[in-house]
Write a protein that holds these residues in place. Sequence first.
Motif, PDB file in Angstrom:
ATOM      1  N   LEU A 160       2.442   2.050  -3.417  1.00  6.30           N
ATOM      2  CA  LEU A 160       1.441   2.567  -4.346  1.00  6.30           C
ATOM      3  C   LEU A 160       1.038   3.992  -3.991  1.00  6.30           C
ATOM      4  O   LEU A 160       0.917   4.854  -4.851  1.00  6.30           O
ATOM      5  N   VAL A 161       0.853   4.232  -2.699  1.00  7.97           N
ATOM      6  CA  VAL A 161       0.282   5.504  -2.278  1.00  7.97           C
ATOM      7  C   VAL A 161       1.346   6.608  -2.224  1.00  7.97           C
ATOM      8  O   VAL A 161       1.154   7.702  -2.750  1.00  7.97           O
TER       9      VAL A 161
ATOM     10  N   VAL B 126      -9.589  -1.935  -3.523  1.00  8.76           N
ATOM     11  CA  VAL B 126      -8.405  -2.182  -4.358  1.00  8.76           C
ATOM     12  C   VAL B 126      -8.504  -1.364  -5.646  1.00  8.76           C
ATOM     13  O   VAL B 126      -7.530  -0.743  -6.093  1.00  8.76           O
TER      14      VAL B 126
ATOM     15  N   LEU C  16      -6.117   5.629  -8.010  1.00  7.18           N
ATOM     16  CA  LEU C  16      -5.323   6.766  -7.539  1.00  7.18           C
ATOM     17  C   LEU C  16      -3.894   6.717  -8.090  1.00  7.18           C
ATOM     18  O   LEU C  16      -3.191   7.719  -8.078  1.00  7.18           O
ATOM     19  N   GLN C  17      -3.466   5.520  -8.558  1.00  2.25           N
ATOM     20  CA  GLN C  17      -2.171   5.456  -9.232  1.00  2.25           C
ATOM     21  C   GLN C  17      -2.211   6.259 -10.515  1.00  2.25           C
ATOM     22  O   GLN C  17      -1.244   6.877 -10.929  1.00  2.25           O
TER      23      GLN C  17
ATOM     24  N   VAL D 111      -7.563   2.241  -4.927  1.00  2.37           N
ATOM     25  CA  VAL D 111      -6.114   2.448  -4.801  1.00  2.37           C
ATOM     26  C   VAL D 111      -5.463   2.418  -6.182  1.00  2.37           C
ATOM     27  O   VAL D 111      -4.600   3.238  -6.513  1.00  2.37           O
TER      28      VAL D 111
ATOM     29  N   LEU E 268       0.838  -1.200   0.000  1.00  7.25           N
ATOM     30  CA  LEU E 268       0.000   0.000   0.000  1.00  7.25           C
ATOM     31  C   LEU E 268       0.874   1.251   0.000  1.00  7.25           C
ATOM     32  O   LEU E 268       0.609   2.210  -0.731  1.00  7.25           O
TER      33      LEU E 268
ATOM     34  N   LEU F 247      -7.690   6.415   3.091  1.00  8.44           N
ATOM     35  CA  LEU F 247      -7.409   5.115   2.484  1.00  8.44           C
ATOM     36  C   LEU F 247      -7.047   4.079   3.542  1.00  8.44           C
ATOM     37  O   LEU F 247      -7.511   2.937   3.495  1.00  8.44           O
ATOM     38  N   SER F 248      -6.205   4.487   4.507  1.00  4.69           N
ATOM     39  CA  SER F 248      -5.805   3.504   5.506  1.00  4.69           C
ATOM     40  C   SER F 248      -7.001   3.112   6.361  1.00  4.69           C
ATOM     41  O   SER F 248      -7.120   1.964   6.802  1.00  4.69           O
TER      42      SER F 248
ATOM     43  N   TYR G 253      -5.973  12.186   2.293  1.00  4.89           N
ATOM     44  CA  TYR G 253      -6.231  11.081   1.375  1.00  4.89           C
ATOM     45  C   TYR G 253      -5.649   9.783   1.932  1.00  4.89           C
ATOM     46  O   TYR G 253      -6.287   8.739   1.920  1.00  4.89           O
ATOM     47  N   PHE G 254      -4.414   9.862   2.409  1.00  2.33           N
ATOM     48  CA  PHE G 254      -3.766   8.675   2.970  1.00  2.33           C
ATOM     49  C   PHE G 254      -4.542   8.182   4.196  1.00  2.33           C
ATOM     50  O   PHE G 254      -4.771   6.974   4.352  1.00  2.33           O
TER      51      PHE G 254
ATOM     52  N   LEU H 179      -9.102   0.659   4.445  1.00  3.79           N
ATOM     53  CA  LEU H 179      -8.471  -0.665   4.478  1.00  3.79           C
ATOM     54  C   LEU H 179      -8.906  -1.425   5.737  1.00  3.79           C
ATOM     55  O   LEU H 179      -9.229  -2.618   5.682  1.00  3.79           O
TER      56      LEU H 179
END
Lengths: 381, 294
Positions: free
Chosen positions: A156-157, B272, B278-279, B275, A153, A170-171, A166-167, A174
């Motif tokens: 990618l992030v 998924v 966002l790439q 994520v 992760l 996302l976490s 944003y992080f 998850l």
Amino acid sequence: MTTTSTPPATVPAAGPPAGPPDRPFQNRFRIPAAFLLGAVLLVGVAPLVLSDFRLGLLAKYLCYGIVAVGVSLAWGRGGLLVLGQGVFFGLGGYAMAMHLKLADAAATGQPLPDFMQLYGTEGGLPWWWQPFANPAFALAMTVLLPMAVAALLGVLVFRRRVKGAYFAILSQALAAALAIWLVGQQATTGGTNGLTDFQGFFGYDLNDPVNQRMVYVIIAIVLLLLMALARQLFVSRYGELLIAVRDSEERVRFLGYNPANVKLVAYVVAAGMAGLAGALFVPAVGIISPALIGIVPSIGFVIGAAVGGRASLVGAVLGAIAVAWAQSTLSDAWPAGWTYLQGLLFVVAVGFLPGGLASLTTVLRRRRSTDGVRATKGVTA
Amino acid sequence: MTVILNQSFTGVSIGAVLLLIALGLTLTFGQMGVINMAHGEFIMAGAYTTYVLQKPIENAGISLLLALPVAFLVAGSMGALLEWLLIRRLYARPLDTLLVTWGVSLMLQQLARDVFGAPNVQTTAPDLLTGSVSVAGVTLANSRLFILGFALLCVCGLAAILRVTPLGRRIRAVVQNRDLAEVSGIATGRVDRTTFFIGSGLAGMAGVALTLIGPIGPTTGTNYIVDAFLVVVVGGIGRLRGAVITAFVLGLLQSVLEYSTTVSVAKVVVLVGIVAFLQWRPQGLYTVRTRSLV
């Protein structure tokens, strides 16, 4: 963007004796002495004076303390708001719990762990359960699995410069996803009930109070070792770089470093610590379930560090232990009151005392030590 | 074919709910970069407003229509109060705002539990909205259609406010460049509070709409909040267009995946996918172009 104007005097020297120059001798021994005192109290005194029940509770709180070490590294020093530590805690916990379940089943001659027989799993043991019968593999996985997920992760992030809120979101997502997935796969993960009712721990009987004390001592030693490791990271060149990334990521980039890698290391190490905490939580408390790793507990891992002082290692650990203690003491007697208090803790500690209780003395004394300034500054990320 | 249509309709109606919830968030998150975790509790406040209004007003239709503006005011005032008490002090620290508002959200949830009780409560839907219509073999629940229409109405209304009114112009100016807006004589603090009022009010109206789908409880808002934030993150902050597209795409994706796999797998796959997305576009689908490095 307004950059925080950090006076150069607050940047500490990189070497280990980071104290003020006027009292070098005292400071040189103060930290090792305090560490030693803590070690004696935790490992030597606590098992002697506390009852089995209280020691068991303390073991649980210390597990949260281990998570807080990682939170302090990633959030306090790196500015990464890790709202999904429950994921890594859970991965470590489930890795350990799966091994214990398989070992219990093997000890009684059963082909499957008890809960699987209950849900009538077809086709025997799932393939992804099988390697966990090996103790060495399971132990390695308690740390490596969380680290691998965090690394994936994180790469990618952070590479794509997804950061800040944003992080955090996302976490958090998850954590929600893992908890929901675990609940959904009832036949192979135990669903909402989680994995519980462990009998043995690598050949030792977990119902024996002596062995429970042994588990406590292991947890205390792991906590102390990880705190020592984190402290070395804090005072190393890497630690300086991490703070620089937190306070001004672009400047670090212009200086030729890659902030993505710096953040990745902090995130992965924090994940490994949370995984280890989860693994130790299982024999100490005897359960791991989705309710312990979802969104709410994940934020709970952060609040302890925030209350104690996110950037101060000792503050974060003590804060996590204190909040966990307050939770289990208050939530039994007065559940509604605890929720209000928890909410209030977030508002007061984060909103009005961002350095946590660790900064209180410095704020009160008006003598801004290095840690105090670090703790209150640059938490914008 | 019928299956595909049915699933599409389910997806669109999930999307409409997400959109309603995310609308207010795009506004507050987009303008101020503030993560308001208590947004979910404003939804809950709106839902409970409907519940409370149904006690004195027997006719479910009238009480529902009345609940919309009242919920807007209730949730909006709560939002403005929160902004005034806490959030405006924390503008320099957006991540801390997230945690502080989470604390507020915990307290509001507990308050709801103390006032209305922990179990979920059910509101009566108006007769008009309890039935369903059949189009080409597909059953469309009236309540879902109402929510879809209402969501689109809210989007259009908000877009109109942003585009043509003086307030909308000021909001857009602050989103694009806060400092420049300030030196141009815009009272950014007041604009912030108004934005927060509108954004939270929208959450309240979303809460009213949610009462049509199922029972409501203290955790009603929390169940939706993470998904709504994902909509904002993927859609890009500060742009309605992004939120609209993302909400419907996520809704459709969710419903298709839920049909072909399970709910839990669908959640994981959607995450998924986000994520991975966002790439490709780390700032979201649409973004306000600025010259800042961040």
